[in-house]
Design a protein around this motif. Structure first.
Motif, mmCIF file in Angstrom:
data_model
loop_
_atom_site.group_PDB
_atom_site.id
_atom_site.type_symbol
_atom_site.label_atom_id
_atom_site.label_comp_id
_atom_site.label_asym_id
_atom_site.label_seq_id
_atom_site.Cartn_x
_atom_site.Cartn_y
_atom_site.Cartn_z
ATOM 1 N N GLU A 130 0.832 -1.201 0.000
ATOM 2 C CA GLU A 130 0.000 0.000 0.000
ATOM 3 C C GLU A 130 0.869 1.254 0.000
ATOM 4 O O GLU A 130 0.599 2.219 -0.709
ATOM 5 N N ARG A 131 1.912 1.234 0.818
ATOM 6 C CA ARG A 131 2.815 2.390 0.850
ATOM 7 C C ARG A 131 3.521 2.551 -0.495
ATOM 8 O O ARG A 131 3.693 3.671 -0.981
ATOM 9 N N ALA A 132 3.929 1.430 -1.108
ATOM 10 C CA ALA A 132 4.570 1.492 -2.418
ATOM 11 C C ALA A 132 3.615 2.067 -3.463
ATOM 12 O O ALA A 132 4.010 2.912 -4.279
ATOM 13 N N ARG A 133 2.362 1.631 -3.425
ATOM 14 C CA ARG A 133 1.367 2.156 -4.366
ATOM 15 C C ARG A 133 1.190 3.658 -4.190
ATOM 16 O O ARG A 133 1.135 4.417 -5.164
ATOM 17 N N ASP A 134 1.113 4.110 -2.944
ATOM 18 C CA ASP A 134 0.946 5.540 -2.684
ATOM 19 C C ASP A 134 2.150 6.334 -3.177
ATOM 20 O O ASP A 134 2.000 7.442 -3.705
ATOM 21 N N ALA A 135 3.357 5.776 -2.997
ATOM 22 C CA ALA A 135 4.570 6.466 -3.451
ATOM 23 C C ALA A 135 4.591 6.597 -4.967
ATOM 24 O O ALA A 135 4.996 7.630 -5.509
ATOM 25 N N LEU A 136 4.129 5.564 -5.668
ATOM 26 C CA LEU A 136 4.057 5.643 -7.133
ATOM 27 C C LEU A 136 3.075 6.724 -7.561
ATOM 28 O O LEU A 136 3.310 7.441 -8.540
ATOM 29 N N GLY A 137 1.981 6.853 -6.837
ATOM 30 C CA GLY A 137 1.025 7.902 -7.150
ATOM 31 C C GLY A 137 1.585 9.284 -6.927
ATOM 32 O O GLY A 137 1.318 10.213 -7.697
ATOM 33 N N ILE A 138 2.410 9.433 -5.895
ATOM 34 C CA ILE A 138 3.000 10.734 -5.570
ATOM 35 C C ILE A 138 3.881 11.235 -6.708
ATOM 36 O O ILE A 138 3.905 12.430 -7.013
ATOM 37 N N VAL A 139 4.610 10.333 -7.366
ATOM 38 C CA VAL A 139 5.515 10.754 -8.448
ATOM 39 C C VAL A 139 4.821 10.775 -9.810
ATOM 40 O O VAL A 139 5.470 10.891 -10.846
ATOM 41 N N GLY A 140 3.492 10.650 -9.804
ATOM 42 C CA GLY A 140 2.733 10.839 -11.035
ATOM 43 C C GLY A 140 2.616 9.631 -11.936
ATOM 44 O O GLY A 140 2.336 9.784 -13.136
ATOM 45 N N ILE A 141 2.809 8.433 -11.413
ATOM 46 C CA ILE A 141 2.662 7.224 -12.223
ATOM 47 C C ILE A 141 1.179 6.865 -12.299
ATOM 48 O O ILE A 141 0.532 6.670 -11.263
ATOM 49 N N PRO A 142 0.612 6.786 -13.508
ATOM 50 C CA PRO A 142 -0.807 6.428 -13.622
ATOM 51 C C PRO A 142 -1.035 4.956 -13.296
ATOM 52 O O PRO A 142 -0.149 4.122 -13.489
ATOM 53 N N SER A 143 -2.214 4.643 -12.794
ATOM 54 C CA SER A 143 -2.593 3.273 -12.431
ATOM 55 C C SER A 143 -1.508 2.601 -11.595
ATOM 56 O O SER A 143 -0.973 1.546 -11.961
ATOM 57 N N PRO A 144 -1.151 3.170 -10.445
ATOM 58 C CA PRO A 144 -0.037 2.626 -9.663
ATOM 59 C C PRO A 144 -0.258 1.180 -9.216
ATOM 60 O O PRO A 144 0.704 0.425 -9.076
ATOM 61 N N GLU A 145 -1.519 0.789 -8.993
ATOM 62 C CA GLU A 145 -1.795 -0.585 -8.581
ATOM 63 C C GLU A 145 -1.320 -1.577 -9.635
ATOM 64 O O GLU A 145 -0.735 -2.622 -9.329
ATOM 65 N N GLU A 146 -1.539 -1.221 -10.906
ATOM 66 C CA GLU A 146 -1.121 -2.107 -11.992
ATOM 67 C C GLU A 146 0.400 -2.137 -12.126
ATOM 68 O O GLU A 146 0.988 -3.174 -12.440
ATOM 69 N N ARG A 147 1.047 -1.003 -11.903
ATOM 70 C CA ARG A 147 2.509 -0.938 -12.052
ATOM 71 C C ARG A 147 3.217 -1.805 -11.012
ATOM 72 O O ARG A 147 4.319 -2.293 -11.257
ATOM 73 N N LEU A 148 2.601 -1.996 -9.866
ATOM 74 C CA LEU A 148 3.212 -2.841 -8.838
ATOM 75 C C LEU A 148 3.430 -4.262 -9.340
ATOM 76 O O LEU A 148 4.378 -4.942 -8.922
ATOM 77 N N ALA A 149 2.578 -4.706 -10.249
ATOM 78 C CA ALA A 149 2.678 -6.076 -10.757
ATOM 79 C C ALA A 149 3.610 -6.194 -11.957
ATOM 80 O O ALA A 149 3.867 -7.303 -12.433
ATOM 81 N N ALA A 150 4.140 -5.061 -12.442
ATOM 82 C CA ALA A 150 4.986 -5.075 -13.631
ATOM 83 C C ALA A 150 6.437 -5.373 -13.280
ATOM 84 O O ALA A 150 6.889 -5.142 -12.160
ATOM 85 N N TYR A 151 7.159 -5.879 -14.279
ATOM 86 C CA TYR A 151 8.609 -6.032 -14.164
ATOM 87 C C TYR A 151 9.273 -4.783 -14.757
ATOM 88 O O TYR A 151 8.678 -4.098 -15.610
ATOM 89 N N PRO A 152 10.498 -4.453 -14.339
ATOM 90 C CA PRO A 152 11.147 -3.240 -14.844
ATOM 91 C C PRO A 152 11.197 -3.131 -16.361
ATOM 92 O O PRO A 152 11.002 -2.040 -16.912
ATOM 93 N N HIS A 153 11.417 -4.271 -17.067
ATOM 94 C CA HIS A 153 11.549 -4.188 -18.522
ATOM 95 C C HIS A 153 10.227 -3.848 -19.206
ATOM 96 O O HIS A 153 10.199 -3.497 -20.393
ATOM 97 N N GLN A 154 9.118 -3.943 -18.484
ATOM 98 C CA GLN A 154 7.814 -3.617 -19.048
ATOM 99 C C GLN A 154 7.493 -2.129 -18.951
ATOM 100 O O GLN A 154 6.454 -1.692 -19.438
ATOM 101 N N LEU A 155 8.380 -1.359 -18.318
ATOM 102 C CA LEU A 155 8.174 0.075 -18.161
ATOM 103 C C LEU A 155 9.138 0.849 -19.053
ATOM 104 O O LEU A 155 10.235 0.383 -19.364
ATOM 105 N N SER A 156 8.743 2.052 -19.431
ATOM 106 C CA SER A 156 9.628 2.921 -20.196
ATOM 107 C C SER A 156 10.745 3.444 -19.302
ATOM 108 O O SER A 156 10.686 3.338 -18.069
ATOM 109 N N GLY A 157 11.767 4.049 -19.924
ATOM 110 C CA GLY A 157 12.872 4.607 -19.152
ATOM 111 C C GLY A 157 12.400 5.674 -18.176
ATOM 112 O O GLY A 157 12.831 5.723 -17.021
#
Length: 321
Positions: A130-157
């Motif tokens: 939950e804290r990780a999800r909130d931190a992703l939201g703070i830095v402007g990452i959309p759909s932070p819940e979904e990003r938690l399940a991603a691997y680094p190579h699935q994200l842009s630089g």
């Protein structure tokens, strides 16, 4: 106001076959809560080594040989290895130039961030996520819940760099050191991240040291600027002072070499020569062999002269209007 980070006389040396090299030479500066300090200079000037030295991340054959690093009321230089390790991430964090230095390619983003939370604060994994999800939201990452399940190579630089910044924010540190974190990103993504960093500093009151060679970046981001050359800080002051009325010839040369300040088709001014090897520095002012204002007195160590908050290490500083 008490500084979040207060560095005094920081000195880092490396033992090489050519002798002992001083990569960071008696560096001093402070950063107040909520302010961003730009640490600027050419490659090899000692910027990144300064950041690693603050965190105690210098490996053999290097060593931090002197100075004081106060984070709030604690001198990091006096801590044991275990105590210093507990401070990293909790009180002072670092964002690296390459986010893949921070992110494990075989672990999901959520697992990595939850691990970073729980290493300092034992708690159920669900709460850490939950804290990780909130931190992703703070830095402007959309759909932070979904990003938690991603691997680094699935994200842009740019997204990976936001994850690295979010990870640095997990424990609400007093200080974040960012080592050229937007260098590899395109201009539009860089602009978005700079805007987020400015907002974070204002809202969370985190003190940020932004290490860069790009004066265009610090001119729009930083509150204060320190200019480094050959391991020394040669000029420091507010961003308005250093950018608007530079006093050191090296700072003036860096500003003159920014392409956007000149008419298209005109020859771009440049600082003559190259940065000297730290093992073969000239006597006195290390910039004297490249400086158009150098005289015989520059073979002696220059003094630090100050006008209010604006200081310069030079025998012949430029006049301010």
């Amino acid at each position: 106001m008490t500084a979040a980070l207060d560095v005094k006389g920081l000195t880092t040396r490396f033992d090489t076959r050519a002798g002992t090299v001083t990569a960071v030479d008696d560096v001093s500066f402070s950063v107040e809560p909520g302010r961003i300090m730009g640490l600027v200079g050419e490659s090899g000037s000692g910027k990144s080594v300064t950041g690693f030295s603050i965190l105690g991340l210098i490996d053999e054959p290097g060593r931090v040989s002197g100075g004081q690093v106060m984070v709030e009321d604690t001198d990091l230089r006096t801590l044991s290895a275990d105590a210093l390790r507990s401070m990293r991430g909790r009180k002072v964090s670092m964002v690296f130039q390459d986010p893949m230095m921070t992110l494990n390619p075989v672990l999901r983003i959520g697992d990595q961030m939850a691990m970073a939370v729980r290493v300092h604060e034992p708690m159920p994994k669900a709460k850490a996520l939950e804290r990780a999800r909130d931190a992703l939201g703070i830095v402007g990452i959309p759909s932070p819940e979904e990003r938690l399940a991603a691997y680094p190579h699935q994200l842009s630089g740019g997204m990976r760099q936001r994850v690295a910044i979010a990870t640095a924010l997990l424990h609400g540190p007093a200080v974040i050191i960012a080592d050229e974190p937007t260098t590899a990103l395109d201009v539009s993504i860089q602009g978005q991240i700079l805007a987020e960093v400015r907002r974070l500093a204002d809202e969370t009151r985190t003190a940020i040291v932004w290490i860069t060679h790009d004066l265009a970046v610090v001119s729009s981001l930083a509150d204060d600027i320190c200019v480094m050359y050959a391991g020394k800080i040669v000029e420091r002051g507010t961003a308005e002072e250093v950018i608007g009325q530079p006093r050191h010839p090296y700072t003036r040369g860096l500003l003159d070499s920014v392409p956007g300040q000149h008419e298209p088709g005109t020859r771009l001014p440049q600082i003559p020569g190259s940065t000297p090897q730290l093992s073969h520095l000239p006597s006195g002012c290390p910039f004297r062999n490249r400086c158009p204002r150098a005289t015989q007195v520059c073979t002696t160590t220059p003094p630090f002269t100050s006008t209010g908050s604006h200081s310069v290490l030079c025998h012949h500083p430029l006049e301010t209007s």
